[in-house]
Write an enzyme that holds these catalytic residues in place. Structure first.
Site, PDB file in Angstrom:
ATOM      1  N   VAL A   1     -77.103  82.203 -30.432  1.00 41.82           N
ATOM      2  CA  VAL A   1     -77.673  81.078 -31.181  1.00 41.82           C
ATOM      3  C   VAL A   1     -77.663  79.805 -30.333  1.00 41.82           C
ATOM      4  O   VAL A   1     -78.665  79.099 -30.227  1.00 41.82           O
ATOM      5  CB  VAL A   1     -76.907  80.848 -32.502  1.00 41.82           C
TER       6      VAL A   1
ATOM      7  N   ARG B   1     -65.943  78.736 -23.410  1.00 44.83           N
ATOM      8  CA  ARG B   1     -64.651  79.173 -22.905  1.00 44.83           C
ATOM      9  C   ARG B   1     -64.723  79.531 -21.426  1.00 44.83           C
ATOM     10  O   ARG B   1     -63.814  79.283 -20.669  1.00 44.83           O
ATOM     11  CB  ARG B   1     -64.166  80.385 -23.721  1.00 44.83           C
ATOM     12  N   ARG B   2     -65.835  80.154 -21.033  1.00 46.16           N
ATOM     13  CA  ARG B   2     -65.971  80.626 -19.661  1.00 46.16           C
ATOM     14  C   ARG B   2     -67.244  80.078 -19.021  1.00 46.16           C
ATOM     15  O   ARG B   2     -68.290  80.712 -19.064  1.00 46.16           O
ATOM     16  CB  ARG B   2     -66.027  82.169 -19.661  1.00 46.16           C
TER      17      ARG B   2
ATOM     18  N   GLU C   1     -77.449  74.716 -42.931  1.00 47.57           N
ATOM     19  CA  GLU C   1     -78.512  75.615 -43.412  1.00 47.57           C
ATOM     20  C   GLU C   1     -78.448  76.979 -42.730  1.00 47.57           C
ATOM     21  O   GLU C   1     -78.720  78.007 -43.357  1.00 47.57           O
ATOM     22  CB  GLU C   1     -79.868  74.944 -43.152  1.00 47.57           C
TER      23      GLU C   1
ATOM     24  N   VAL D   1     -76.348  80.527 -43.998  1.00 47.16           N
ATOM     25  CA  VAL D   1     -76.765  81.533 -44.970  1.00 47.16           C
ATOM     26  C   VAL D   1     -78.223  81.908 -44.750  1.00 47.16           C
ATOM     27  O   VAL D   1     -79.089  81.038 -44.698  1.00 47.16           O
ATOM     28  CB  VAL D   1     -76.607  81.022 -46.426  1.00 47.16           C
TER      29      VAL D   1
ATOM     30  N   GLY E   1     -77.348  98.636 -31.963  1.00 49.29           N
ATOM     31  CA  GLY E   1     -77.007  97.222 -31.875  1.00 49.29           C
ATOM     32  C   GLY E   1     -77.181  96.470 -33.185  1.00 49.29           C
ATOM     33  O   GLY E   1     -77.057  95.252 -33.227  1.00 49.29           O
TER      34      GLY E   1
ATOM     35  N   ASP F   1     -68.921  89.061 -44.832  1.00 47.54           N
ATOM     36  CA  ASP F   1     -70.015  88.162 -44.450  1.00 47.54           C
ATOM     37  C   ASP F   1     -70.820  87.753 -45.682  1.00 47.54           C
ATOM     38  O   ASP F   1     -71.076  86.557 -45.900  1.00 47.54           O
ATOM     39  CB  ASP F   1     -70.911  88.888 -43.424  1.00 47.54           C
TER      40      ASP F   1
ATOM     41  N   LYS G   1     -71.224  83.953 -47.680  1.00 49.80           N
ATOM     42  CA  LYS G   1     -72.522  83.361 -48.020  1.00 49.80           C
ATOM     43  C   LYS G   1     -72.631  83.139 -49.527  1.00 49.80           C
ATOM     44  O   LYS G   1     -73.172  82.116 -49.977  1.00 49.80           O
ATOM     45  CB  LYS G   1     -73.643  84.263 -47.518  1.00 49.80           C
TER      46      LYS G   1
ATOM     47  N   GLY H   1     -80.371  86.575 -36.038  1.00 53.12           N
ATOM     48  CA  GLY H   1     -81.057  86.508 -34.757  1.00 53.12           C
ATOM     49  C   GLY H   1     -80.973  85.111 -34.174  1.00 53.12           C
ATOM     50  O   GLY H   1     -80.892  84.124 -34.905  1.00 53.12           O
TER      51      GLY H   1
END
Lengths: 430, 430
Positions: free
Chosen positions: A15, A46-47, A128, A131, A186, A200, A204, A305
């Site tokens: 994202v 972090r990396r 926004e 959810v 995946g 999850d 929401k 996505g």
């Protein structure tokens, strides 16, 4: 055009990467829409060595330092999870920065405290993207329907479980097999717990219920059942009665003599194939909203996505940036209604039950009596005899969930009942 | 709780009456959500004697006096039409009142000037109710998708024509017969011109396109064809190719070598029955939105009626009231992109054509040549012979609309073509 608004990005996964790309590609449009250009002030990861696509001088591992920097105006949090996201958002808010987050788990657990902090600091906290990905849903609930009374929100808000249940219906596979396929392709994560056990969707649901009912609802208030117990038999039985199995998030305002209550639950349920939610496949999400004056509304789109989620993040970013330019934070959600949570036991639901019974005279009467003794009224029953056995397929009318589950427990003790082969709640039947 | 915000209501028909009722019923909730109570300061109507349900001391025929009164904070305009609505909104805005309107015709004709006046006065002008009734649509386009690039908006935004076309499909009736039925049942007005000739849908399309493409689009920029020329044959032909006929409002951003253009059109079209818009019946409206990052979104709900429209009006009222409490107007729409309008002649469309031809060798070749000469590529063709005649059913690939209409004109001159029995555009085929 005046000085740019400077954005700190926390996290740079799928994202975050999409957010960065869109900020760059749409720079001219964003500037025109906001009235000031937007610039990335820094990206906390972090990396740093894992992000060669980000200019090195923007990368930092010091997230707290970044969000409190004087040259940062707005903060976008796409790390996910509770900590360090919570501390970082609080630090940002206290430093006077408006925050855009995609963090459903955090908002569902601690939304009240975060909103209070934002209100105290006079900044915005928008989420926004938390959810149903790209689907504009929280803004419509919070703003467009702010003059209406929302009764019910029912949605498919988790793509992984929706994919698994769709595959089970298409192939006749069991849960484990369909999960394995989803993992391989995946669509499911290596540890699928958050999705398949309904965590999850429950987060929401808590966010949707909070906004819909102007009441603080946390994930702990949500009755949660995942899909790992859904069997191939359940799916087949659903098809036999013209239904399909979906994991639903259901938020209801239940009228009662002592005042209204709020019932929020996530569980698999059979819905008629003619129901608009039945056709929602794969990665798509859809949410039905029923309001007093507006009637039925449906919102449909991609629920996950990088790009769709980034679209929602950027929509919020434009909103908080415009508020910043206008010099006033937007109105936060309200929780004045303080409606009590209704336990699942007292929430009215409907059940589908399939039983293997001995095909002897009087078995239907015995079974019907078990339902009647628990105050559960039967809507339809179908009896298929085969040899010395028979299958009873029963759909009940609405009754408190506890009465329904006690009925099932009682049925298991009836000698003529050889097995309870499928039990699932039913939604959306008239 | 501080002093109340006072609202002037202009017009008290079906929508106005529902607004008044909801303001009363929801008073406590609205006060909690806004932070200040809302009070009706006055209701301007033409014939006070026709509104016995409204307290007499609120009724006035002096609308200008009402909107400029010092004790009025907000104005709700539900009169409709161009005048006196325009003058009243301008007077209200200039007197520093924020305005909520449901007036699609006015916004589509003169939105730019009204927005400029509102911006100059530092007040809000919101009009969610003007398009698709209760469906939250303008706020999502204007705010939720403000960080994205909208490519295409396709919607069913007129319930009357949708009802007529549905009845034609169900009963095989012609347009006049279905219209007569709709009029009798109250689904069509005594003068149905605004609906059946597409004026209503064109106004909505102009508003949707303006917000989607950050460009001033007026009703005059919209190519408009109504449904009065849709025949029972068109509807039957659509069914034969797995399609249904709908009046669509289509707003597109068309990429071009010399920059993008905006094509906005309203016309009947065949769409596949599998398309989600095909299932939208009766009074319901639905709008598809395609954006660069968000992908496909759909919004569905009741497009008309007093209560649903009042829900949208009240949502806007809460928003402008919150802005008033916060002391800053919200961000208005932007029109910075100034994309030129693309004429229908240059807009790419697809056609379905049914021809009655002489069943002689070479007729398909002759017809195919007519298409080729105009640069139109044929996607599918079906030939059904019967006696010495045959029917050719052709669906084209995408081509500039002018090329398609020239092709039809040319076909009418081909001796072997005895009649062009049906011509309709086709949308939503892959």
């Amino acid at each position: 055009m005046t000085a740019p608004l400077r954005v700190a990005l926390l996290g740079c996964g799928t994202v975050g990467g999409a957010v960065l790309r869109l900020l760059d590609e749409q720079a001219a449009d964003l500037a025109a829409r906001i009235g000031r250009p937007v610039q990335v002030a820094g990206v906390a990861v972090r990396r740093p060595d894992r992000h060669p696509e980000v200019p090195a001088d923007l990368l930092t591992t010091d997230a707290v330092g970044l969000v409190t920097r004087d040259d940062v105006d707005l903060v976008v949090e796409v790390i996910g999870g509770i900590e360090p996201a919570r501390s970082l958002i609080l630090a940002a808010v206290e430093a006077g920065k408006s925050v855009v987050s995609a963090n459903k788990a955090l908002l569902a657990e601690d939304g009240v405290a975060l909103h209070a902090a934002a209100a105290k600091a006079g900044v915005d906290l928008y989420y926004e993207a938390s959810v149903a990905g790209a689907i504009p849903l929280l803004r419509p609930l919070r703003e467009s329907l702010a003059g209406d009374q929302i009764r019910r929100v029912v949605g498919i808000v988790n793509g992984t479980t929706n994919y698994i249940l769709s595959r089970m219906a298409e192939t006749g596979a069991g849960f484990s097999e369909a999960l394995a396929e989803a993992t391989e392709l995946g669509y499911a994560e290596a540890d699928p717990t958050a999705d398949v056990d309904g965590f999850d969707a429950a987060a929401k649901a808590a966010i949707l219920a909070s906004l819909s009912f102007h009441t603080a609802v946390t994930a702990a208030d949500v009755h949660r059942e995942g899909i790992s117990a859904v069997s191939a038999t359940d799916v087949a039985r659903a098809a036999e009665i013209g239904c399909t199995v979906k994991l639903l998030a259901i938020c209801e305002r239940v009228p009662g003599e002592e005042g209204d209550t709020v019932a929020v639950r996530v569980h698999p349920a059979m819905i008629p194939t003619s129901h608009p939610l039945a056709a929602v496949g794969g990665a798509f999400n859809a949410v039905f909203v029923e309001a007093e004056a507006a009637g039925q509304l449906m919102f449909y789109g991609q629920g996950a996505g990088g790009e769709p989620t980034a679209s929602a993040v950027l929509g919020d970013l434009v909103a908080v940036a415009r508020n910043r330019v206008a010099g006033a934070a937007g109105a936060g959600p309200t929780a004045y209604a303080e409606l009590p949570a209704r336990p699942i036991a007292e929430t009215p639901t409907r059940y589908h039950v399939s039983l293997d019974v001995a095909d002897v005279p009087g078995v239907l009467a015995t079974v019907a009596t078990a339902f009647a003794e628990h105050g559960v009224s039967i809507a339809t029953v179908r009896q298929d005899g085969h040899g010395d056995a028979a299958t009873l397929v029963i759909v009940t009318h609405s009754a408190p969930d506890a009465a329904l589950s006690s009925t099932i427990a009682a049925l298991r003790e009836v000698p003529a009942v050889r097995g309870v082969t499928s039990v699932l709640r039913v939604e959306g039947l008239s």
